[in-house]
Scaffold this motif. Structure first.
Motif, PDB file in Angstrom:
ATOM      1  N   PHE A  18      -3.113   0.444   4.527  1.00  0.00           N
ATOM      2  CA  PHE A  18      -1.771   0.792   4.066  1.00  0.00           C
ATOM      3  C   PHE A  18      -1.363  -0.021   2.842  1.00  0.00           C
ATOM      4  N   GLY A  19      -1.562  -1.331   2.871  1.00  0.00           N
ATOM      5  CA  GLY A  19      -1.097  -2.208   1.796  1.00  0.00           C
ATOM      6  C   GLY A  19      -1.572  -1.799   0.409  1.00  0.00           C
ATOM      7  N   PRO A  20      -2.888  -1.682   0.205  1.00  0.00           N
ATOM      8  CA  PRO A  20      -3.363  -1.290  -1.121  1.00  0.00           C
ATOM      9  C   PRO A  20      -2.911   0.120  -1.535  1.00  0.00           C
ATOM     10  N   VAL A  21      -2.906   1.063  -0.588  1.00  0.00           N
ATOM     11  CA  VAL A  21      -2.481   2.430  -0.905  1.00  0.00           C
ATOM     12  C   VAL A  21      -1.008   2.436  -1.311  1.00  0.00           C
ATOM     13  N   PHE A  22      -0.189   1.731  -0.565  1.00  0.00           N
ATOM     14  CA  PHE A  22       1.238   1.663  -0.856  1.00  0.00           C
ATOM     15  C   PHE A  22       1.481   1.063  -2.239  1.00  0.00           C
ATOM     16  N   ALA A  57       8.953  -6.922  -4.317  1.00  0.00           N
ATOM     17  CA  ALA A  57       9.203  -6.440  -2.955  1.00  0.00           C
ATOM     18  C   ALA A  57       8.034  -5.597  -2.454  1.00  0.00           C
ATOM     19  N   VAL A  58       7.532  -4.693  -3.296  1.00  0.00           N
ATOM     20  CA  VAL A  58       6.387  -3.855  -2.915  1.00  0.00           C
ATOM     21  C   VAL A  58       5.154  -4.728  -2.700  1.00  0.00           C
ATOM     22  N   GLY A  59       4.952  -5.694  -3.566  1.00  0.00           N
ATOM     23  CA  GLY A  59       3.810  -6.598  -3.427  1.00  0.00           C
ATOM     24  C   GLY A  59       3.860  -7.396  -2.136  1.00  0.00           C
TER      25      GLY A  59
END
Length: 180
Positions: free
Chosen positions: A35-39, A65-67
């Motif tokens: 999820f993290g890298p895709v997001f 925030a996204v990071g």
């Protein structure tokens, strides 16, 4: 942290959410990508919109925030484990956590990117509430989720997203506290 924990609840239960996070969750289910890298990658085009429409300060805060959410989601599975979590309660808790977390982020001049950036821009320009716009986008994402997930899980996911977006729609207004 609240938004990351919300996604951890969702993914543990096989649920989905809306917006860019929902698309990232769906992609993580049907691929081997986390999820993290895709997001993080899905949000890249929205930084351009954020920069030109909402400014450098908003864009940098959103990028951070996204990071942070992306990074936390890489370690969250090793930090939190569930022996038992009722899917109905999990959907409600996820919706409440995401709604509160997003309100905090919005009120401090940022978003979690993606559709949130577009929603805030539309709210700023037209007055149409960000939460209501996001709810419409979520409906489209949930239609896609119905093609790859059990319909009961999609229904529970929709409940969580409804809670999130109603909280934002009712509480995120210009006449309320906004940090500078």
């Amino acid at each position: 942290m609240m938004c990351s924990f919300s996604v951890a609840l969702l993914t543990h239960l096989g649920l989905v959410t809306g917006q860019t996070a929902g698309l990232a969750v769906l992609l993580s289910y049907v691929t081997s990508w986390g999820f993290g890298p895709v997001f993080f990658v899905l949000n890249i085009p929205f930084y351009i919109l954020a920069f030109f429409r909402l400014g450098l300060k908003f864009t940098l805060k959103t990028f951070i925030a996204v990071g942070v959410v992306s990074a936390l989601m890489q370690v969250m599975p090793s930090l939190v484990r569930f022996d038992h979590l009722d899917p109905f309660l999990g959907a409600i808790l996820s919706g409440v956590l995401a709604g509160a977390g997003l309100l905090i982020i919005f009120r401090h001049g940022a978003s979690l990117g993606g559709i949130g950036v577009l929603a805030l821009y539309i709210q700023e320009r037209t007055g149409f509430r960000a939460g209501w716009f996001q709810l419409g986008v979520d409906a489209v994402i949930f239609l896609g989720a119905a093609l790859v997930l059990d319909l009961r899980l999609v229904g529970l996911s929709l409940l969580g997203a409804l809670i999130t977006n109603v909280a934002i729609g009712m509480n995120h207004r210009k006449d309320r506290y906004i940090a500078r």
